[in-house]
Design a protein around this motif. Structure first.
Motif, PDB file in Angstrom:
ATOM      1  N   ARG A  56       0.847  -1.105   0.025  1.00 31.59           N
ATOM      2  CA  ARG A  56      -0.026   0.092   0.224  1.00 31.59           C
ATOM      3  C   ARG A  56       0.888   1.223   0.132  1.00 31.59           C
ATOM      4  N   LEU A  57       1.939   1.418   0.876  1.00 35.50           N
ATOM      5  CA  LEU A  57       2.739   2.343   0.964  1.00 35.50           C
ATOM      6  C   LEU A  57       3.521   2.605  -0.580  1.00 35.50           C
ATOM      7  N   HIS A  58       3.783   1.817  -0.887  1.00 30.57           N
ATOM      8  CA  HIS A  58       4.474   1.619  -2.521  1.00 30.57           C
ATOM      9  C   HIS A  58       3.783   2.395  -3.444  1.00 30.57           C
ATOM     10  N   ARG A  59       2.345   1.520  -3.495  1.00 32.32           N
ATOM     11  CA  ARG A  59       1.351   2.084  -4.304  1.00 32.32           C
ATOM     12  C   ARG A  59       1.006   3.776  -3.910  1.00 32.32           C
ATOM     13  N   ASP A  60       1.064   3.845  -3.070  1.00 40.02           N
ATOM     14  CA  ASP A  60       0.835   5.567  -2.497  1.00 40.02           C
ATOM     15  C   ASP A  60       1.742   6.475  -2.904  1.00 40.02           C
ATOM     16  N   GLY A  61       3.268   5.675  -2.522  1.00 43.40           N
ATOM     17  CA  GLY A  61       4.227   6.581  -3.095  1.00 43.40           C
ATOM     18  C   GLY A  61       4.534   6.633  -4.648  1.00 43.40           C
ATOM     19  N   ARG A  62       4.054   5.657  -5.374  1.00 38.37           N
ATOM     20  CA  ARG A  62       4.168   5.771  -6.844  1.00 38.37           C
ATOM     21  C   ARG A  62       2.843   6.597  -7.210  1.00 38.37           C
ATOM     22  N   ASP A  63       1.819   6.670  -6.803  1.00 32.84           N
ATOM     23  CA  ASP A  63       0.624   7.827  -6.965  1.00 32.84           C
ATOM     24  C   ASP A  63       1.148   9.049  -6.650  1.00 32.84           C
ATOM     25  N   PHE A  64       1.833   9.345  -5.573  1.00 34.24           N
ATOM     26  CA  PHE A  64       2.465  10.784  -5.169  1.00 34.24           C
ATOM     27  C   PHE A  64       3.325  11.207  -6.142  1.00 34.24           C
ATOM     28  N   ALA A  65       4.351  10.232  -6.541  1.00 35.08           N
ATOM     29  CA  ALA A  65       5.249  10.693  -7.459  1.00 35.08           C
ATOM     30  C   ALA A  65       4.531  11.086  -9.025  1.00 35.08           C
ATOM     31  N   GLY A  66       3.875  10.261  -9.230  1.00 35.08           N
ATOM     32  CA  GLY A  66       2.983  10.431 -10.543  1.00 35.08           C
ATOM     33  C   GLY A  66       2.420  12.168 -10.482  1.00 35.08           C
ATOM     34  N   ASP A  67       1.764  12.262  -9.421  1.00 34.01           N
ATOM     35  CA  ASP A  67       0.970  13.464  -9.033  1.00 34.01           C
ATOM     36  C   ASP A  67       1.968  14.670  -9.038  1.00 34.01           C
ATOM     37  N   ALA A  68       3.196  14.451  -8.444  1.00 31.30           N
ATOM     38  CA  ALA A  68       4.056  15.651  -8.350  1.00 31.30           C
ATOM     39  C   ALA A  68       4.718  15.912  -9.765  1.00 31.30           C
TER      40      ALA A  68
END
Length: 138
Positions: A56-68
Motif C-alpha cells: 500500500r505504501l509503495h502504491r501510495d508513493g508511486r501515486d504521489f510521485a505521479g501527481d508531483a
C-alpha cells in the motif's frame, strides 16, 4: 487480506485446537506443538499484514510521485505560456515605441528643415555653452 494472513490465521486456530486437545488429554507434546503452531501462525499473519502495508505504501508513493510529476509538467507549461505572452507583449511594445521614436524623429527633422537658420543658431549656442562649461579656464 493476502494469502499469508489467511494461512497464518488458520495455523493459529489449528495450534489453539491442538493445544486444547493436548491439555484435555494431558499430553505435553500436542500442547507444545499447538503452541508452536500458534506462534508460527501469528508470525505468518503479521508478515502478511506488513507485506500488505508495504504494498500500500509503495502504491501510495508511486501515486504521489505521479501527481508531483503531473504538477511539475503543468507548472512548466504554465510558465512557458506566460513567458511567451510576456515576450509577445515586449515585442509589441518595442515595435510601437520604435514607430513612435521614428515618427518623432521625422517631425523634429521636418521642423529643423523648415527653420534652418534658427536650428543652426540653436546648435551653435548649445556647442558654445557646452564648450564653455567643459573648459578649464572660466
Amino acid at each position: 487480506m493476502n494469502r499469508d494472513q489467511i494461512e497464518g490465521g488458520i495455523r493459529n486456530i489449528r495450534g489453539r485446537g491442538r493445544s486444547a486437545i493436548g491439555a484435555l488429554t494431558g499430553r505435553p507434546r500436542p500442547q507444545l506443538e499447538g503452541a508452536y503452531e500458534q506462534v508460527a501462525g501469528v508470525a505468518q499473519s503479521t508478515y502478511g499484514r506488513v507485506q500488505e502495508r508495504a504494498e500500500r505504501l509503495h502504491r501510495d508513493g508511486r501515486d504521489f510521485a505521479g501527481d508531483a510529476a503531473e504538477r511539475g509538467r503543468r507548472f512548466r507549461d504554465d510558465a512557458s505560456e506566460r513567458g511567451r505572452a510576456l515576450r509577445d507583449d515586449v515585442v509589441q511594445r518595442g515595435r510601437r515605441y520604435g514607430r513612435e521614436v521614428n515618427d518623432r524623429g521625422h517631425a523634429v527633422y521636418a521642423r529643423a528643415e523648415e527653420n534652418k537658420g534658427a536650428t543652426l543658431a540653436l546648435i551653435a549656442a548649445a556647442a558654445f555653452g557646452l564648450g564653455w562649461a567643459l573648459s578649464r579656464r572660466r
